[in-house]
Scaffold this motif. Structure first.
Motif, PDB file in Angstrom:
ATOM      1  N   UNK A   1      39.198  -3.775  -0.070  1.00  0.00           N
ATOM      2  CA  UNK A   1      40.462  -3.241   0.435  1.00  0.00           C
ATOM      3  C   UNK A   1      41.605  -3.858  -0.346  1.00  0.00           C
ATOM      4  N   UNK A   2      42.751  -3.200  -0.282  1.00  0.00           N
ATOM      5  CA  UNK A   2      43.968  -3.784  -0.810  1.00  0.00           C
ATOM      6  C   UNK A   2      44.582  -4.696   0.249  1.00  0.00           C
ATOM      7  N   UNK A   3      45.614  -5.411  -0.125  1.00  0.00           N
ATOM      8  CA  UNK A   3      46.194  -6.393   0.775  1.00  0.00           C
ATOM      9  C   UNK A   3      46.734  -5.818   2.060  1.00  0.00           C
ATOM     10  N   UNK A   4      47.161  -4.579   2.019  1.00  0.00           N
ATOM     11  CA  UNK A   4      47.724  -3.952   3.210  1.00  0.00           C
ATOM     12  C   UNK A   4      46.646  -3.444   4.153  1.00  0.00           C
ATOM     13  N   UNK A   5      45.388  -3.534   3.716  1.00  0.00           N
ATOM     14  CA  UNK A   5      44.306  -2.927   4.482  1.00  0.00           C
ATOM     15  C   UNK A   5      43.951  -1.544   3.984  1.00  0.00           C
ATOM     16  N   UNK A   6      44.761  -0.995   3.085  1.00  0.00           N
ATOM     17  CA  UNK A   6      44.460   0.310   2.511  1.00  0.00           C
ATOM     18  C   UNK A   6      43.155   0.264   1.726  1.00  0.00           C
ATOM     19  N   UNK A   7      42.486   1.403   1.696  1.00  0.00           N
ATOM     20  CA  UNK A   7      41.253   1.492   0.925  1.00  0.00           C
ATOM     21  C   UNK A   7      41.381   2.417  -0.278  1.00  0.00           C
ATOM     22  N   UNK A   8      42.513   3.119  -0.398  1.00  0.00           N
ATOM     23  CA  UNK A   8      42.702   3.977  -1.564  1.00  0.00           C
ATOM     24  C   UNK A   8      44.185   4.194  -1.815  1.00  0.00           C
ATOM     25  N   UNK A   9      44.499   4.487  -3.067  1.00  0.00           N
ATOM     26  CA  UNK A   9      45.852   4.813  -3.494  1.00  0.00           C
ATOM     27  C   UNK A   9      45.756   6.002  -4.446  1.00  0.00           C
ATOM     28  N   UNK A  10      46.627   7.000  -4.262  1.00  0.00           N
ATOM     29  CA  UNK A  10      46.630   8.210  -5.084  1.00  0.00           C
ATOM     30  C   UNK A  10      47.914   8.226  -5.909  1.00  0.00           C
ATOM     31  N   UNK A  11      47.771   8.412  -7.222  1.00  0.00           N
ATOM     32  CA  UNK A  11      48.913   8.439  -8.129  1.00  0.00           C
ATOM     33  C   UNK A  11      48.852   9.671  -9.025  1.00  0.00           C
ATOM     34  N   UNK A  12      50.028  10.190  -9.370  1.00  0.00           N
ATOM     35  CA  UNK A  12      50.118  11.295 -10.314  1.00  0.00           C
ATOM     36  C   UNK A  12      50.454  10.746 -11.702  1.00  0.00           C
ATOM     37  N   UNK A  13      49.878  11.332 -12.734  1.00  0.00           N
ATOM     38  CA  UNK A  13      50.221  10.891 -14.086  1.00  0.00           C
ATOM     39  C   UNK A  13      51.698  11.114 -14.374  1.00  0.00           C
ATOM     40  N   UNK A  14      52.243  10.259 -15.251  1.00  0.00           N
ATOM     41  CA  UNK A  14      53.621  10.451 -15.675  1.00  0.00           C
ATOM     42  C   UNK A  14      53.724  11.580 -16.668  1.00  0.00           C
ATOM     43  N   UNK A  15      54.914  11.757 -17.215  1.00  0.00           N
ATOM     44  CA  UNK A  15      55.131  12.846 -18.165  1.00  0.00           C
ATOM     45  C   UNK A  15      54.262  12.702 -19.398  1.00  0.00           C
ATOM     46  N   UNK A  16      53.919  11.477 -19.717  1.00  0.00           N
ATOM     47  CA  UNK A  16      53.045  11.254 -20.882  1.00  0.00           C
ATOM     48  C   UNK A  16      51.566  11.358 -20.530  1.00  0.00           C
ATOM     49  N   UNK A  17      51.264  11.675 -19.273  1.00  0.00           N
ATOM     50  CA  UNK A  17      49.874  11.832 -18.843  1.00  0.00           C
ATOM     51  C   UNK A  17      49.180  10.535 -18.482  1.00  0.00           C
ATOM     52  N   UNK A  18      49.907   9.429 -18.563  1.00  0.00           N
ATOM     53  CA  UNK A  18      49.303   8.137 -18.280  1.00  0.00           C
ATOM     54  C   UNK A  18      49.518   7.733 -16.825  1.00  0.00           C
ATOM     55  N   UNK A  19      48.593   6.881 -16.341  1.00  0.00           N
ATOM     56  CA  UNK A  19      48.681   6.341 -14.979  1.00  0.00           C
ATOM     57  C   UNK A  19      48.625   4.821 -15.067  1.00  0.00           C
ATOM     58  N   UNK A  20      49.681   4.186 -14.592  1.00  0.00           N
ATOM     59  CA  UNK A  20      49.709   2.735 -14.576  1.00  0.00           C
ATOM     60  C   UNK A  20      49.423   2.225 -13.165  1.00  0.00           C
TER      61      UNK A  20
END
Length: 614
Positions: free
Chosen positions: A83-102
């Motif tokens: 888990x993450x520190x908040x207790x979350x088990x997942x995080x969803x992110x969209x790629x930026x304009x350059x297609x990268x995900x940080x």
């Protein structure tokens, strides 16, 4: 607690690169019943020194996910069985304009180290371009594997320990100290992170709710107050504490409630670091400017066929006043001599024997654990630290009481001590492995520890092999050896001046131990094949060993110095700051140099090698 947890992980994980990992997680992220493979340990060149720990701002516990519309590309980071520190088990992110995900946040899992994000066999790459929706799942390395033990004690590994314990728990630990008492109470650290880099990048093994107590005899003292740390202490860390038993010294309101958590409690009781349920960490209390005297002593024993615990060095940091992680300095990390030590090191067929720790108790009358039979029945037992009942011969394995009699069996050591006191030299081979003893004492003599079995009736274990019930000696606590001068105030010659067959010791009463009197020192049988002659041969063999050469010792010291030299100056101040964990490598305050000691010792040895007759 979660903020502090992540702060510790931030220190340990972000300071060094994560290990490259060649194995993927399960696609569904469910690794509960698996122990992921661990990258094998390989020798490496010395590691570049790590920047000393500085305070870290706690990470915000909530990790926001991006809103994703149907048809949009999204990358999911699934914590799997963690888990993450908040207790979350997942995080969803969209790629930026350059297609990268940080994504730099790291999950945790109790008893494991995070090893990477994987989508099948593909590892997450922050420099990659993501044009399709996919999920990366966290993979973890199990902290209980033997490979972790090997990596921890690898001389080329970089090791760190971060202890996240609250101000109130540190104060409880400080208040547990009473002069002359050994409190057995473990105080509760919210988490401890053990970082190990054996050449493939840092793996940070995360342990939740770890027991911490003081360790040692003369090294126990007050160390923490309203202003936080003001001294260093030896500590024992226990990974299996459940904090739920009043008989362990806790108050009712301190007990952990495990209701409906049997599986979690069972996991905790079995939790280990590389197969060890506990480790000892010791600060530089003897002002050893090399930091490796004791480490080298145990290495010398092991490489010459004597069972001895592994020791390494590591940097230690701790949470101070519920605010900052501070550097506590360079500590020795010790493998305990206990049941797990027996299972790991003793050969098959001999693993189930009795193990006794031999020190100075406060029950009965006698000079430490000198193996005389004086008041023997009162000097053997199982320690009851809460009531300050400490035995010279403390049984460490096979301690359960007989179901019929309600008594513990101490016959192995009582029979042994009575036998060696009433037998002549020729008969002692029935009770102790005399070849092992002759080798042990040759190394012990050269090390010159004034606080050992021979000199102070202290600091050793007796193990009785299961196959023949013969005793062997296992050494420990050799922090005053190889030229250490802290004990030169005792009424004994300096250890480098003592001849190999003398009866002189640090005790005013002189040598009382029947093993030495009958087998080793002047007056013992010295005919061909005698134990004394075997001891003599071992002395000569050791005197010619490459391991005793100053360049061999200094090469190992320099390796550790390169890795940990920046950690010796701590955030702790005691008076003018003159205590061991503020001592730089090679800054010699009181000791002989290793070269001067070993040259003096070998000169005395060679000059007296045949002076064994009365």
């Amino acid at each position: 607690m979660m903020k502090k947890l992540l702060a510790v992980l931030g220190i340990a994980v972000m300071a060094l690169p994560l290990a490259a990992c060649s194995f993927p997680s399960d696609n569904d992220g469910d690794n509960d019943n698996k122990k992921p493979p661990v990258t094998p340990v390989t020798p490496v060149t010395p590691v570049t020194p790590v920047t000393p720990v500085t305070p870290v701002t706690p990470i915000t516990p909530i990790i926001p996910s991006d809103p994703v519309e149907p048809g949009e590309v999204a990358v999911t980071f699934n914590a799997g069985s963690g888990a993450f520190g908040s207790g979350q088990t997942s995080v969803v992110l969209k790629p930026g304009e350059d297609g990268k995900v940080e994504f730099a946040r790291l999950p945790w899992r109790d008893g494991y180290a995070f090893t990477g994000w994987y989508n099948g066999t593909v590892k997450y790459d922050p420099d990659a371009t993501y044009t399709s929706t996919q999920t990366f799942t966290a993979t973890y390395a199990y902290g209980g594997e033997d490979v972790v033990y090997t990596a921890l004690f690898n001389e080329d590994s970089n090791v760190s320990i971060a202890i996240d314990m609250s101000d109130s728990e540190w104060k409880k630990l400080n208040n547990d100290y009473r002069e002359g008492w050994k409190s057995p109470i473990y105080r509760q650290a919210g988490n401890v992170v053990i970082g190990i880099d054996s050449g493939n990048g840092m793996l940070n093994y995360y342990y939740e709710d770890v027991g911490v107590r003081m360790k040692g005899n003369t090294s126990r003292h007050n160390f923490y107050g309203n202003d936080g740390f003001y001294n260093a202490i030896h500590m024992k860390l226990s990974f299996k504490e459940t904090f739920d038993d009043l008989e362990d010294g806790y108050n009712q309101d301190e007990l952990t409630d495990w209701t409906d958590k049997k599986a979690e409690r069972d996991f905790r009781k079995a939790r280990t670091l590389g197969g060890m349920t506990k480790i000892d960490i010791k600060y530089n209390s003897t002002l050893d400017e090399t930091y490796i005297r004791e480490l080298y002593a145990m290495k010398l024993f092991r490489e010459n066929g004597i069972y001895a615990p592994n020791i390494t060095l590591g940097s230690v940091s701790a949470l101070n006043k519920d605010t900052d992680m501070i550097n506590l300095g360079v500590y020795r990390i010790h493998e305990p001599v206990d049941e797990e030590f027996v299972l790991r090191h003793i050969e098959e067929g001999n693993k189930a024997g009795d193990l006794y720790k031999c020190t100075w108790g406060n029950q009965g009358w006698g000079n430490g654990s000198d193996l005389t039979d004086t008041d023997l029945d009162n000097r053997v037992g199982v320690n009851d630290e809460l009531n300050n009942k400490l035995y010279a011969y403390e049984k460490k394995t096979n301690k359960k009481k007989d179901k019929t009699t309600g008594l513990r069996d101490f016959s192995s050591i009582k029979d042994f001590i009575r036998a060696i006191n009433n037998s002549d030299a020729a008969g002692l081979g029935q009770y102790i492995d005399v070849d092992h003893f002759a080798k042990f004492e040759a190394i012990n003599y050269i090390l010159g520890n004034p606080d050992c079995i021979r000199n102070h009736a202290n600091n050793y274990y007796l193990y009785f092999r299961k196959s023949d019930n013969k005793a062997i000696i296992i050494p420990y606590d050799y922090d005053r050896c190889l030229g250490s001068k802290q004990w030169d105030n005792y009424n004994a010659m300096s250890s480098e001046e003592i001849a190999p067959y003398t009866r002189r010791t640090t005790l005013e009463s002189g040598l009382q131990n029947p093993l030495y009197i009958k087998l080793i020192v002047k007056g013992a049988p010295c005919d061909e094949g005698s134990v004394l002659m075997k001891y003599r041969a071992n002395l000569l063999e050791m005197a010619g060993s490459n391991m005793l050469k100053p360049e061999t010792f200094n090469a190992l010291k320099d390796k550790y110095k390169a890795r940990y030299g920046s950690y010796t100056k701590t955030n702790i101040k005691v008076g003018d700051g003159n205590f061991g964990n503020n001592q730089s490598f090679d800054d010699n305050w009181i000791n002989m140099s290793y070269a001067d000691y070993i040259n003096a010792k070998l000169t005395v040895l060679n000059n007296n090698i045949d002076n064994y007759r009365n």
